[in-house]
Design a protein around this motif. Structure first.
Motif, mmCIF file in Angstrom:
data_model
loop_
_atom_site.group_PDB
_atom_site.id
_atom_site.type_symbol
_atom_site.label_atom_id
_atom_site.label_comp_id
_atom_site.label_asym_id
_atom_site.label_seq_id
_atom_site.Cartn_x
_atom_site.Cartn_y
_atom_site.Cartn_z
ATOM 1 N N ASP A 398 -13.536 -10.962 -62.883
ATOM 2 C CA ASP A 398 -13.147 -12.415 -62.853
ATOM 3 C C ASP A 398 -13.302 -12.999 -63.706
ATOM 4 O O ASP A 398 -14.557 -13.694 -64.125
ATOM 5 C CB ASP A 398 -13.320 -12.910 -61.087
ATOM 6 N N ARG A 419 -3.869 -10.775 -55.912
ATOM 7 C CA ARG A 419 -4.015 -12.723 -56.977
ATOM 8 C C ARG A 419 -3.278 -11.780 -58.338
ATOM 9 O O ARG A 419 -3.073 -12.873 -58.743
ATOM 10 C CB ARG A 419 -5.675 -13.079 -57.211
ATOM 11 N N ARG A 422 -0.247 -13.716 -57.651
ATOM 12 C CA ARG A 422 -0.164 -14.364 -58.047
ATOM 13 C C ARG A 422 -0.094 -15.636 -58.646
ATOM 14 O O ARG A 422 0.444 -16.154 -59.569
ATOM 15 C CB ARG A 422 -1.811 -15.480 -56.499
ATOM 16 N N ASN A 423 -0.981 -14.964 -60.055
ATOM 17 C CA ASN A 423 -1.274 -14.994 -61.208
ATOM 18 C C ASN A 423 -0.030 -15.458 -62.050
ATOM 19 O O ASN A 423 0.442 -16.105 -62.749
ATOM 20 C CB ASN A 423 -2.693 -14.573 -62.095
#
Length: 756
Positions: A398, A419, A422-423
């Motif tokens: 990350d 994530r 979503r990114n």
């Protein structure tokens, strides 16, 4: 006697000794006599790491009763300091050193001079070799070099005899099987998921003493030829297009490969009696010791490039070419290494290499510049990564939050993959805003510009839809170069940037070096000697002193902007006279270029970075001369709080939403009101949604931020009513709440403004 002759004399005797059948202890007893006689030293001692302590194993000149009795902790006394820091000490008066400790059982009180070198095996100290003399004197450099060469041969004897602790500190234990989260330093942002793959550049050297010096020399010559051929091929095949900073990085790297001084030092080590592998490693040990003494991060990064090349040369000369790159990546992979050179990174399959984790690394290192061009997230300063991670472990890198998750649980893995999704969705939403002008709900146009510093950053201008480049950091070209960039190179870069920007404005900040941005090719009259480099001889202060530096840059900018508008910004201005002196340098160059009949900019706009609080008190004097002011929130905040932003202990005190900072910014807004001067903020503060909301509430109408933040801030702007947030900020500044951040967050939620 030369260092080569001294070392060769000792190694000849050691070679015969190592081939004998006497015990390891007997060999060490003879080694101290051989060294002592060759260097005409009254004392020679060997300390070895046993059970975590440095134990006196053999000595000539100290009390024999102290052998196996005297023990020092790593870091204790002069010997312990050498082992702890893996450094050489050379003292005319040992007792004057702050780490000196007297051990009465050794009988060393009559000896004044002291020199010691670490005995290193696989980059850790396994012992210390020391010499002492009655008369106070520093040992000659040739004697120290001889000791360092001998210490390397001793490392082989000691390791093979099993005399020292075998376990590497921090090695992977059976306890490391579950999920672990490691912290690091964000070097290149982004998310990555893959299997751990170890770069493994180190070669274990099994034979150190040469049988045939000429044969060893020939092996090195052939290895150098092959290595240079590889580097030439690599620099010709870099897949980034032409002219990027990565290209300059590779050219600098190539310069190291052809450095005659480096090859000469390796040949001198072979002359002393070492094998080709041992000679390369011997030179690198000296380089590593120098690196530990270097406070300058940029020069240390150049040393890492040399380390990368030495590893490559070792693999070629030993025939052990099996790095992870040559074997090939089998799937999505995250590379683990202590450090990495740019050429080594380029050898990996870009389709399968998803991220890089380094135990070292810095923001200015060459590998980071190349990784950014490749679009690969990098996390640095991950302590003991190679000890806590197993080959094949699943890793979640990350880069946004500077975390590495090792062996994640299924729940954490699912959340991370969510994530990712979503990114991608958010990036798609931001991409739709690329051509949308950022107006607030009540019709206020906010300029959202981007910061840049590399030629490779420029495509982000069209990809993000930023209004222009509000801060082009010209020093980046200086940081990635091996020498001061020539005027034509500077001109070419600035012209390329302006051409790529088209009709969008570009604000060039003149070179901001010094402080934490040192240049190894300039003398160390500044920065390194400052007790607080951030507040020392840097930026415009340095440029005005070195007028030639600023003069060349001024001419380059003026010529590059011929027929276009040129926006120039001076960093770290603390008083009006500094701005006036810097502007005068440009004005003189304009006069000179007119005599040459060169095409000049159609307009020149001058501005300043407001970073030093004293400048705010003099704005009434300076504003009539300015076209724009950019507030540099990073430096301004640390100066206002007297809090070093690089110090983790002060992180909680470094809050951009402190009423003290917001009140200061509000005063600057009021001071510029009614004047024909543009006011903006450039820096990380403007790229955070909650902080950007506060800035717009204060009256800021121009933000210059990292390219990745342009989309999120444009989205935020469309949710804001400037009259409402302006009124709320006025109330809070007049009567600050206990927690400004919480108050602003709650208000945003009530207004339906997304702040995360």
């Amino acid at each position: 006697m030369s260092a080569v002759a001294a070392a060769r004399s000792i190694l000849t005797q050691l070679h015969e000794l190592m081939a004998s059948r006497i015990s390891a202890q007997g060999k060490l007893n003879q080694v101290v006599d051989i060294i002592g006689e060759a260097l005409n030293s009254e004392v020679c001692s060997i300390y070895l790491l046993r059970d975590g302590m440095l134990e006196l194993f053999a000595t000539r000149g100290l009390e024999q009763a102290a052998v196996h009795v005297t023990k020092l902790g790593v870091g204790e006394g002069l010997t312990g300091t050498i082992a702890a820091n893996i450094e050489t000490l050379n003292l005319a008066e040992a007792a004057a050193h702050p780490e000196f400790q007297y051990r009465p059982e050794t009988g060393e009180e009559k000896f004044h001079s002291f020199a010691g070198v670490p005995i290193v095996r696989r980059q850790r100290a396994i012992g210390v070799l020391t010499v002492q003399h009655v008369e106070p004197r520093r040992y000659e450099e040739v004697e120290i070099e001889a000791l360092q060469t001998v210490a390397m041969v001793l490392a082989e004897l000691i390791q093979n005899a099993g005399l020292v602790d075998d376990e590497h500190p921090g090695s992977l234990s059976s306890n490391h099987t579950g999920q672990e989260v490691l912290d690091g330093l964000q070097l290149v942002k982004g998310l990555a998921l893959g299997q751990a793959v170890f770069h493994q550049p180190r070669i274990n050297i099994e034979q150190t003493v040469a049988e045939d010096v000429e044969a060893e020399r020939q092996r090195v010559y052939l290895a150098f030829d092959k290595m240079r051929e590889q580097i030439d091929q690599m620099t010709g095949q870099a897949e980034f297009g032409v002219g990027g900073e990565h290209e300059e990085v590779l050219q600098t790297y190539k310069m190291f490969a052809y450095d005659e001084g480096w090859s000469r030092r390796i040949n001198e080590a072979i002359d002393s009696g070492l094998t080709a592998e041992a000679a390369i490693e011997r030179v690198q040990q000296r380089t590593r010791m120098r690196m530990r003494e270097i406070d300058d991060p940029l020069l240390a990064d150049r040393m890492h490039d040399l380390e990368d090349l030495a590893n490559r040369l070792l693999r070629i000369v030993s025939g052990q070419l099996g790095t992870a790159a040559s074997v090939g990546l089998r799937g999505d992979s995250i590379l683990i290494a202590k450090n990495l050179g740019p050429a080594e990174l380029l050898e990996y399959d870009k389709r399968r290499l998803k991220g890089v984790v380094l135990e070292e690394g810095s923001l200015t290192s060459h590998v980071v510049i190349v990784a950014r061009a490749m679009g690969i997230p990098v996390l640095g300063r991950v302590r003991n990564a190679r000890g806590l991670i197993r080959e094949g472990d699943t890793l979640l890198l990350d880069g946004d939050f500077s975390k590495l998750t090792v062996r994640p649980s299924q729940g954490v893995l699912d959340a991370f993959e969510a994530r990712f999704v979503r990114n991608r969705e958010r990036q798609a939403a931001y991409a739709k805003l690329r051509d949308v002008e950022p107006f607030t709900r009540d019709g206020q146009r906010i300029q959202v510009m981007m910061n840049a510093g590399l030629r490779d950053d420029i495509p982000m201008l069209s990809l993000t839809g930023a209004d222009g480049i509000g801060l082009f950091r010209t020093e980046f070209q200086f940081l990635v170069s091996a020498a001061l960039p020539a005027r034509d190179r500077q001109t070419r870069l600035y012209r390329d940037v302006l051409d790529a920007a088209g009709t969008k404005p570009v604000i060039f900040r003149t070179v901001d070096i010094g402080g934490d941005k040192q240049l190894p090719y300039l003398s160390n009259e500044y920065g390194r000697e400052d007790e607080n480099p951030a507040m020392g001889w840097r930026a415009l202060r340095l440029a005005l002193e070195r007028e030639g530096l600023l003069k060349v840059q001024a001419r380059s900018l003026l010529e590059a902007a011929g027929g276009k508008a040129l926006n120039v910004m001076f960093p770290m201005v603390s008083e009006p006279w500094e701005f006036e002196a810097a502007k005068a340098v440009f004005e003189k160059q304009i006069v000179y270029l007119k005599t040459l009949k060169r095409k000049l900019p159609e307009a020149i706009n001058y501005g300043v970075m407001l970073e030093v609080p004293s400048l705010a008190e003099m704005l009434d004097q300076l504003i009539p001369q300015l076209s724009f002011i950019s507030i540099g929130t990073n430096d301004l905040t640390q100066f206002l709080f007297a809090a070093d932003r690089a110090n983790p202990k002060l992180a909680e005190r470094y809050d951009w939403l402190s009423p003290a900072i917001l009140r200061f910014l509000a005063r600057v807004v009021q001071a510029t009101a009614g004047h024909r001067v543009e006011l903006g903020v450039c820096g990380e503060m403007g790229g955070r949604r909650l902080e950007a909301l506060a800035l717009i509430g204060l009256g800021m109408r121009r933000l210059s931020i990292t390219p990745a933040a342009v989309g999120p801030i444009k989205e935020l702007v469309r949710q804001i009513d400037t009259a409402q947030i302006g009124a709320a900020m006025s109330r809070w500044l007049a009567n600050p709440p206990p927690d400004m951040r919480a108050a602003l967050s709650d208000w945003a939620v009530q207004q339906g403004i997304e702040i995360d």
